[in-house]
Design a protein around this motif. Structure first.
Motif, short mmCIF file in Angstrom:
data_model
loop_
_atom_site.label_atom_id
_atom_site.label_comp_id
_atom_site.label_asym_id
_atom_site.label_seq_id
_atom_site.Cartn_x
_atom_site.Cartn_y
_atom_site.Cartn_z
N LEU A 182 -5.88 -6.58 13.26
CA LEU A 182 -7.15 -5.92 13.54
C LEU A 182 -6.94 -4.45 13.86
O LEU A 182 -7.73 -3.60 13.44
CB LEU A 182 -7.89 -6.62 14.67
CG LEU A 182 -9.18 -5.92 15.12
CD1 LEU A 182 -10.18 -5.81 13.98
CD2 LEU A 182 -9.82 -6.64 16.31
N GLN A 183 -5.88 -4.14 14.59
CA GLN A 183 -5.67 -2.74 14.97
C GLN A 183 -5.47 -1.87 13.75
O GLN A 183 -6.00 -0.76 13.67
CB GLN A 183 -4.48 -2.62 15.92
CG GLN A 183 -4.36 -1.24 16.56
CD GLN A 183 -5.61 -0.83 17.32
OE1 GLN A 183 -6.31 -1.66 17.91
NE2 GLN A 183 -5.91 0.47 17.30
N THR A 184 -4.72 -2.34 12.77
CA THR A 184 -4.54 -1.59 11.53
C THR A 184 -5.87 -1.42 10.81
O THR A 184 -6.18 -0.34 10.27
CB THR A 184 -3.54 -2.31 10.61
OG1 THR A 184 -2.31 -2.49 11.30
CG2 THR A 184 -3.29 -1.51 9.34
N THR A 185 -6.68 -2.47 10.81
CA THR A 185 -8.00 -2.42 10.18
C THR A 185 -8.89 -1.38 10.86
O THR A 185 -9.57 -0.58 10.18
CB THR A 185 -8.67 -3.81 10.27
OG1 THR A 185 -7.82 -4.78 9.64
CG2 THR A 185 -10.02 -3.81 9.60
N VAL A 186 -8.88 -1.36 12.17
CA VAL A 186 -9.69 -0.39 12.92
C VAL A 186 -9.21 1.03 12.67
O VAL A 186 -10.01 1.95 12.43
CB VAL A 186 -9.68 -0.72 14.42
CG1 VAL A 186 -10.33 0.40 15.23
CG2 VAL A 186 -10.39 -2.04 14.69
N GLU A 187 -7.91 1.23 12.71
CA GLU A 187 -7.38 2.58 12.49
C GLU A 187 -7.73 3.12 11.10
O GLU A 187 -8.12 4.28 10.95
CB GLU A 187 -5.86 2.57 12.69
CG GLU A 187 -5.45 2.37 14.15
CD GLU A 187 -3.96 2.13 14.32
OE1 GLU A 187 -3.24 2.09 13.29
OE2 GLU A 187 -3.52 1.97 15.47
N ALA A 188 -7.61 2.27 10.10
CA ALA A 188 -7.98 2.69 8.74
C ALA A 188 -9.48 2.98 8.66
O ALA A 188 -9.90 3.96 8.01
CB ALA A 188 -7.59 1.62 7.73
#
Length: 307
Positions: A291-297
């Motif tokens: 999720l963190q990668t998804t949010v950052e992108a």
């Protein structure tokens, strides 16, 4: 008070009371059930937290549309401040299942980055077939615009985002009809073309009677070809459409038509971007660390396209 607001207030005052539909025991598309299916293969995953962080407020169960006694609701998460950009989040579940709570963890993290986030419920295929869900999401966008001043939102800076079926719905809602006004779209592992060979292999599988898509359209591709085509976001590429960020899992079937749609967008002079999370399952956005990668992108894309 503006005339439209007076009309809406009068309509709500005379509308019949909302009746919540009974819980559907077959609707098990949520983080807990998905975790149970994935944890053996991905033992390091954790269900993303839905705890309200400091500085983020929640306004729950706001009615954005009503059909007789059937009310559709949304929850609003916002950081301090006013004239906030807004991301409307559309849950997945194969058009037949799922809950708006699916996107609470992402909504909270977007709020920590300065975005208001709205999680919405919509009518599933067992209640109303295509295009009801698309119209519902567009109605939610309209509600955000209409109530922007009351909640400190910027009606000129609205993005749509969704996962799986919600990614396809978000794309279509932002590209058609009253989706006008949406400035950016994030499609997380959602189909772009129902009629592509890859999509038909799974969504029109004759062994499924009906398939998830077939249930939504009320028939297989041979029976309802116009609907399968019209519901494909790739069919609505045009100059001036909102830019789209595609975030994909390691399961290509769920992003069928993505590459072709990006090529058409480039030919139309429209920005698109793609982030692939290799070796990930579908529904990766429900879990950390993905999720963190998804949010950052998503935040990087929104900073560029929803300034």
């Amino acid at each position: 008070m503006p005339v439209l607001s007076v009309v809406l207030a009068a309509a709500l005052a005379t509308a019949p009371a909302c009746v919540e539909p009974p819980p559907d025991p077959t609707n098990t598309y949520d983080a807990a059930h998905t975790y149970d299916k994935l944890v053996r293969t991905y033992p390091d995953i954790r269900i993303a937290s839905d705890a309200l962080p400091p500085g983020v407020s929640k306004t729950a169960d706001l009615v954005y549309a009503q059909y007789g006694t059937r009310c559709l609701k949304l929850d609003l998460y916002r950081p301090p401040g006013g004239r906030l950009p807004v991301v409307v989040l559309v849950h997945g579940g194969g058009w037949k299942a799922g809950f708006r709570a699916e996107f609470v963890p992402m909504a909270l993290r977007l709020a920590q980055h300065g975005y208001a986030a709205v999680t919405v419920s919509y009518r599933l295929s067992g209640e109303a077939r295509y295009p009801a869900a698309v119209r519902d999401v567009q109605a939610a966008v309209g509600w955000v615009r209409e109530h922007a001043a009351a909640y400190g939102l910027d009606p000129r800076r609205i993005a749509l985002a969704g996962g799986s079926a919600g990614g396809q719905i978000a794309s279509l809602a932002g590209l058609t009809g009253t989706g006008e006004g949406v400035k950016a779209i994030i499609n997380i592992d959602g189909l772009s073309d129902f009629t592509s060979e890859l999509a038909l292999q799974y969504e029109d599988d004759p062994r499924k009677n009906p398939s998830a898509a077939g249930a939504w359209f009320g028939g297989r591709y041979a029976e309802q070809p116009a609907l399968w085509r019209a519901a494909s976001p790739i069919r609505h590429v045009r100059p001036g459409m909102p830019p789209i960020l595609f975030i994909g899992s390691g399961q290509p079937r769920f992003s069928a038509g993505r590459e072709e749609m990006m090529a058409r967008m480039a030919a139309a002079g429209v920005v698109s971007d793609k982030v692939i999370l290799p070796d990930t399952p579908h529904s990766f956005w429900l879990f950390d660390p993905w999720l963190q990668t998804t949010v950052e992108a998503s935040v990087a894309f929104l900073h560029r396209n929803l300034p």
